[in-house]
Design an enzyme around this catalytic site. Structure first.
Site, PDB file in Angstrom:
ATOM      1  N   GLY A 137       0.866  -1.239  -0.191  1.00  0.00           N
ATOM      2  CA  GLY A 137       0.092  -0.021  -0.004  1.00  0.00           C
ATOM      3  C   GLY A 137       0.817   1.258   0.018  1.00  0.00           C
ATOM      4  N   CYS A 138       0.334   2.304   0.873  1.00  0.00           N
ATOM      5  CA  CYS A 138       1.061   3.711   0.720  1.00  0.00           C
ATOM      6  C   CYS A 138       2.522   3.520   1.545  1.00  0.00           C
ATOM      7  CB  CYS A 138       0.140   4.466   1.824  1.00  0.00           C
ATOM      8  SG  CYS A 138      -1.265   4.781   1.006  1.00  0.00           S
ATOM      9  N   ALA A 139       2.954   2.465   2.194  1.00  0.00           N
ATOM     10  CA  ALA A 139       4.244   2.315   2.801  1.00  0.00           C
ATOM     11  C   ALA A 139       5.189   1.934   1.693  1.00  0.00           C
ATOM     12  CB  ALA A 139       4.170   1.274   3.829  1.00  0.00           C
TER      13      ALA A 139
END
Length: 380
Positions: A137-139
């Site tokens: 995801g965003c990581a």
């Protein structure tokens, strides 16, 4: 030491404003029992504009998972090459100079990966390593930087190209009516980013140390449910509290390096939402101004998932960067709950800190209003 050079960013041409988003919420869900709460949350995100790969009228129609994923592939192949070319130019390298491509995305699926298509169409060598990252995801933006750093540490002459391609609008699900989903519909945007990590030379962030931190027993706080209609974003109301755990993790990672994470010169962090930025400043005891680049990304483009930290970093470059040797952190947050953290120093021309006299380049002040979330936020 490996140096993260200036990123290249591209956003689609279709714009949706906060006012249009609120009007859509009221038009599409007039009888929703928590409509006013959702509208208040959307209004408090601080997001003023977002970009979409398809017009809003088309985005709101769900033609099925197959058509959505086909659209992802078409849009990625149309938009990624130009961004890659600019990132290579920033790093003063050619495709033949790249030893590994890291491709991150959580909003569409291709196999073979987009890395194979890039190698075949843009002149990268057939021996170029491929590292697709699809489930962070965003990581994933932070993870990509860290894996590039690891690779260049193992192969000091190597260069790594990172590509982040996020079309969040293609994951819109008209039947998901929980407040968290309505909030997400007003928070996420689309963007493509690319950056090069040079094993030697280059101007930018000289990467010195990286690490990861997983908050135990938070797997279901941010997740996808994969159904016949595609990816369904799941957001738990406990997500806003994660900075109380992740901020100390950042401090613990910096201490063995003899760095005080509360006294760094720059902070390039994932802008999951305004409360994430506000809480990070609170727990690290740093002024809100220190995350101005991340907040500008959130305001102008929304949460663009793994591309956020590259957009914020590009704004830092645009402002002139920092003095040679200035210390900073790059942090991506996402599902898990996971933090991917990197410590580095600003380097001019790839020179290590202390090799040249420091020339102070003060960043242009950026003033913008922050806003508090009324009980909900997103990081991934």
């Amino acid at each position: 030491m490996a140096t993260l050079c200036r990123p290249a960013i591209a956003v689609p041409e279709h714009v949706i404003t906060l006012e249009q988003t609120v009007e859509l919420a009221r038009t599409l869900h007039p009888d929703h029992p928590q409509l006013e709460l959702a509208v208040r949350l959307i209004s408090n995100t601080g997001v003023r504009t977002r970009r979409l790969v398809r017009p809003i009228e088309e985005t709101l129609r769900h033609p099925g998972f197959t058509a959505r994923n086909d659209a992802y592939e078409v849009e990625a192949k149309a938009r990624v090459p130009e961004v890659v070319e600019r990132a290579l130019a920033h790093a003063e390298l050619a495709p033949q100079d790249i030893d590994m491509i890291v491709y991150v995305s959580c909003t569409g699926f291709m196999m073979p990966s987009m890395t194979a298509w890039l190698i075949n169409t843009m002149g990268f060598g057939s021996g170029t390593r491929q590292l697709p990252i699809a489930q962070l995801g965003c990581a994933a933006g932070g993870a990509a930087i860290n894996r590039a750093h690891d690779f260049c540490s193992a192969y000091p002459q190597a260069n790594v190209l990172i590509v982040a391609c996020e079309f969040c609008s293609l994951c819109y699900q008209p039947t998901d009516l929980a407040v968290g989903n309505l909030l997400s519909n007003g928070l996420f945007g689309d963007a493509v980013a690319a950056a090069v990590v040079r094993g030697q030379g280059g101007t930018g962030v000289q990467l010195e140390r990286n690490g990861s931190h997983l908050v135990p027993d938070t797997e279901d706080w941010i997740s996808y449910a994969v159904r016949d209609t595609g990816f369904h974003f799941m957001l738990d109301k406990r997500v806003p509290g994660t900075m109380s755990v992740l901020a100390p993790a950042m401090r613990e990672m910096a201490e063995p390096h003899d760095w005080d994470v509360s006294g760094l010169d720059f902070y390039i962090v994932h802008a999951g939402g305004p409360r994430i930025l506000d809480d990070l400043c609170h727990y690290l005891d740093v002024p809100a101004e220190m995350v101005r680049y991340s907040r500008a990304t959130l305001t102008e483009r929304g949460n663009i998932a793994s591309a956020v930290i590259f957009d914020a970093l590009d704004r830092f470059f645009e402002d002139g960067g920092a003095e040679h040797g200035a210390r900073g952190v790059i942090a991506g947050f996402g599902p898990g709950i996971t933090a991917e953290l990197s410590l580095g120093t600003w380097s001019v021309g790839g020179q290590e800190s202390g090799q040249i006299e420091r020339e102070v380049i003060l960043p242009t002040p950026v003033l913008m209003a922050g806003s508090d979330m009324a009980g909900s936020d997103a990081v991934g």
